[in-house]
Design an enzyme around this catalytic site. Structure first.
Site, PDB file in Angstrom:
ATOM      1  N   GLN A   2      48.417  12.727 -29.574  1.00 40.30           N
ATOM      2  CA  GLN A   2      48.678  11.720 -28.541  1.00 40.30           C
ATOM      3  C   GLN A   2      49.399  10.511 -29.148  1.00 40.30           C
ATOM      4  O   GLN A   2      50.340   9.972 -28.562  1.00 40.30           O
ATOM      5  CB  GLN A   2      47.356  11.272 -27.901  1.00 40.30           C
ATOM      6  CG  GLN A   2      47.524  10.225 -26.812  1.00 40.30           C
ATOM      7  CD  GLN A   2      48.176  10.748 -25.552  1.00 40.30           C
ATOM      8  OE1 GLN A   2      47.780  11.775 -25.031  1.00 40.30           O
ATOM      9  NE2 GLN A   2      49.189  10.054 -25.045  1.00 40.30           N
ATOM     10  N   ASP A  54      41.988   3.180 -22.391  1.00 45.58           N
ATOM     11  CA  ASP A  54      41.507   4.570 -22.345  1.00 45.58           C
ATOM     12  C   ASP A  54      40.187   4.555 -21.575  1.00 45.58           C
ATOM     13  O   ASP A  54      39.605   3.484 -21.331  1.00 45.58           O
ATOM     14  CB  ASP A  54      41.308   5.080 -23.793  1.00 45.58           C
ATOM     15  CG  ASP A  54      41.035   6.581 -23.863  1.00 45.58           C
ATOM     16  OD1 ASP A  54      41.124   7.271 -22.829  1.00 45.58           O
ATOM     17  OD2 ASP A  54      40.717   7.059 -24.975  1.00 45.58           O
ATOM     18  N   HIS A  69      42.990  11.236 -32.335  1.00 42.93           N
ATOM     19  CA  HIS A  69      43.819  12.001 -31.395  1.00 42.93           C
ATOM     20  C   HIS A  69      45.272  11.847 -31.862  1.00 42.93           C
ATOM     21  O   HIS A  69      46.100  11.190 -31.214  1.00 42.93           O
ATOM     22  CB  HIS A  69      43.635  11.477 -29.973  1.00 42.93           C
ATOM     23  CG  HIS A  69      44.090  12.434 -28.903  1.00 42.93           C
ATOM     24  ND1 HIS A  69      44.712  13.640 -29.179  1.00 42.93           N
ATOM     25  CD2 HIS A  69      44.020  12.352 -27.536  1.00 42.93           C
ATOM     26  CE1 HIS A  69      45.005  14.259 -28.046  1.00 42.93           C
ATOM     27  NE2 HIS A  69      44.594  13.499 -27.042  1.00 42.93           N
ATOM     28  N   ARG A 111      40.847  21.660 -30.569  1.00 37.67           N
ATOM     29  CA  ARG A 111      40.224  20.496 -29.916  1.00 37.67           C
ATOM     30  C   ARG A 111      38.719  20.685 -29.998  1.00 37.67           C
ATOM     31  O   ARG A 111      38.178  21.684 -29.519  1.00 37.67           O
ATOM     32  CB  ARG A 111      40.667  20.361 -28.464  1.00 37.67           C
ATOM     33  CG  ARG A 111      39.828  19.344 -27.688  1.00 37.67           C
ATOM     34  CD  ARG A 111      40.404  18.974 -26.341  1.00 37.67           C
ATOM     35  NE  ARG A 111      41.569  18.128 -26.486  1.00 37.67           N
ATOM     36  CZ  ARG A 111      42.077  17.381 -25.508  1.00 37.67           C
ATOM     37  NH1 ARG A 111      41.515  17.373 -24.320  1.00 37.67           N
ATOM     38  NH2 ARG A 111      43.150  16.641 -25.711  1.00 37.67           N
ATOM     39  N   ARG A 142      54.404  14.212 -24.890  1.00 40.81           N
ATOM     40  CA  ARG A 142      53.495  15.114 -25.606  1.00 40.81           C
ATOM     41  C   ARG A 142      54.235  16.414 -25.954  1.00 40.81           C
ATOM     42  O   ARG A 142      54.114  16.941 -27.049  1.00 40.81           O
ATOM     43  CB  ARG A 142      52.264  15.445 -24.731  1.00 40.81           C
ATOM     44  CG  ARG A 142      51.344  14.279 -24.406  1.00 40.81           C
ATOM     45  CD  ARG A 142      50.672  13.721 -25.639  1.00 40.81           C
ATOM     46  NE  ARG A 142      49.953  14.706 -26.396  1.00 40.81           N
ATOM     47  CZ  ARG A 142      48.683  15.084 -26.180  1.00 40.81           C
ATOM     48  NH1 ARG A 142      47.979  14.491 -25.229  1.00 40.81           N
ATOM     49  NH2 ARG A 142      48.107  15.989 -26.936  1.00 40.81           N
ATOM     50  N   CYS A 155      46.465   7.246 -22.197  1.00 39.63           N
ATOM     51  CA  CYS A 155      46.662   8.641 -22.625  1.00 39.63           C
ATOM     52  C   CYS A 155      46.365   9.627 -21.504  1.00 39.63           C
ATOM     53  O   CYS A 155      46.784  10.783 -21.572  1.00 39.63           O
ATOM     54  CB  CYS A 155      45.801   8.933 -23.848  1.00 39.63           C
ATOM     55  SG  CYS A 155      44.068   8.491 -23.636  1.00 39.63           S
TER      56      CYS A 155
HETATM   57  N1   CP Z   1      45.639  12.804 -23.210  1.00 40.76           N
HETATM   58  C1   CP Z   1      45.079  14.029 -23.349  1.00 40.76           C
HETATM   59  O1   CP Z   1      44.734  14.471 -24.454  1.00 40.76           O
HETATM   60  O2   CP Z   1      44.965  14.708 -22.180  1.00 40.76           O
HETATM   61  P1   CP Z   1      44.118  16.059 -22.018  1.00 40.76           P
HETATM   62  O3   CP Z   1      42.670  15.722 -22.298  1.00 40.76           O
HETATM   63  O4   CP Z   1      44.355  16.490 -20.599  1.00 40.76           O
HETATM   64  O5   CP Z   1      44.631  17.052 -23.011  1.00 40.76           O
END
Ligand code: CP
Length: 313
Positions: free
Chosen positions: A141, A233, A138, A111, A301, A273
């Site tokens: 997700q 989002d 992403h 990430r 997830r 998300c």
């Molecule tokens: N939706 C998502 O990626 O959540 P986090 O940022 O908590 O990983």
């Protein structure tokens, strides 16, 4: 799944990577969604699938869902994970980070901010690299979201997913995934906050092939009209905290409240998300309504990432 070998590293084995949504073919995406559903129904069947395998989790940004669901997925598949939270290239070039990690682990989950970081790691690593969120995409997700949509709606062809807000990484990944599964995608975003034109072009080609419709407008009601699912989002993503106040003013007309939802299909799903900023992009009443599937998305997830790891390793 794609793999590229740098010209000056001829000994690198070709590893499949998931640096962006389109690293999976449409066939592989469908296969992954079927496998995810199977894993969800019978998790114990796969409890030793990653026995003896180790996976590195490199997180430059905060995370609840992604980090914990990857850790759980790896452990529940019989493997183990190691993690680091530092900036990945703070002490040495990414190509060296990749060539250290590949000697120790069987996959790298990353990430970060820039998509280029993930792609550089993938270029130099002989083990698979998985995008756990970048500023551009992403994809993990989106896998869970497509799984959730299929669970709730069945075949997605001809259905419509409306997305309200920033033309960000989430909009990109959802646009690409919807288009290739034949689901219409309607994006409502303020002028100046639209998606990357290159991603729109790719999604447009996928939509042409699948028969999906892709539309982008500044008009919230136009995008939401008749939608089967409404997605939003946060208005300021990680790294945009200083813009938060200015963005609140621009994005305020795009809030998903009861009035906005009323133009979608009756009973339309609400999706996010997470984490959500209640009172900004969505009202408390909508996210807590019976149509909200945000925690189904969060659960999926885990299952979708298990399927991804099974396919990649
Ligand atoms: N939706 C998502 O990626 O959540 P986090 O940022 O908590 O990983």
């Amino acid at each position: 799944m794609t793999a590229t070998v740098p010209a000056d590293r001829i000994s690198k084995a070709a590893a499949p990577d998931f640096t962006r949504d389109l690293d999976l073919t449409t066939g592989e995406l469908r296969e992954l969604l079927e496998l995810a559903a199977m894993v969800k129904r019978n998790s114990s069947r796969y409890s030793q699938a990653l026995a003896g395998r180790s996976i590195a989790l490199l997180f430059e940004k905060p995370s609840l869902r992604t980090r914990l669901t990857f850790e759980l997925a790896i452990r529940q598949l019989g493997g183990f994970s190691v993690g680091a939270e530092a900036r990945i290239d703070a002490r040495e070039p990414l190509r060296d980070v990749a060539r250290n990690l590949e000697r120790w682990v069987n996959a790298i989950v990353v990430r970060t901010f820039g998509q280029a970081v993930i792609e550089e790691l993938a270029l130099w690593s002989s083990v698979p690299v998985i995008n756990a969120l970048s500023d551009s995409f992403h994809p993990c997700q989106a896998l869970a979201d497509m799984m959730t949509l299929q669970e709730k709606l069945g075949d997605l062809r001809g259905r419509t997913l409306a997305f309200a807000g920033d033309g960000n990484n989430m909009a990109h990944s959802l646009m690409l995934s919807s288009a290739r599964l034949g689901m219409n995608f309607a994006l409502a975003t303020p002028a100046g906050f639209g998606p990357d034109p290159a991603v729109v072009e790719q999604a447009g080609s996928l939509a042409d092939a699948s028969g999906a419709r892709l539309s982008i407008t500044t008009n919230l009601e136009e995008a939401l009209a008749g939608a089967d699912a409404v997605y939003t989002d946060v208005w300021a993503s990680m790294g945009q905290e200083e813009e938060a106040d200015a963005r609140q003013k621009v994005f305020a007309p795009y809030q998903i409240d009861a009035r906005a939802v009323s133009v979608a299909k009756p009973g339309a799903l609400f999706m996010h998300c997470l984490p959500a900023k209640r009172g900004l992009e969505v009202t408390d009443a909508v996210i807590e309504s019976s149509s909200s599937v945000v925690f189904d998305q969060a659960e999926n997830r885990l299952h979708a990432q298990k399927a991804l790891l099974l396919m990649m390793l």
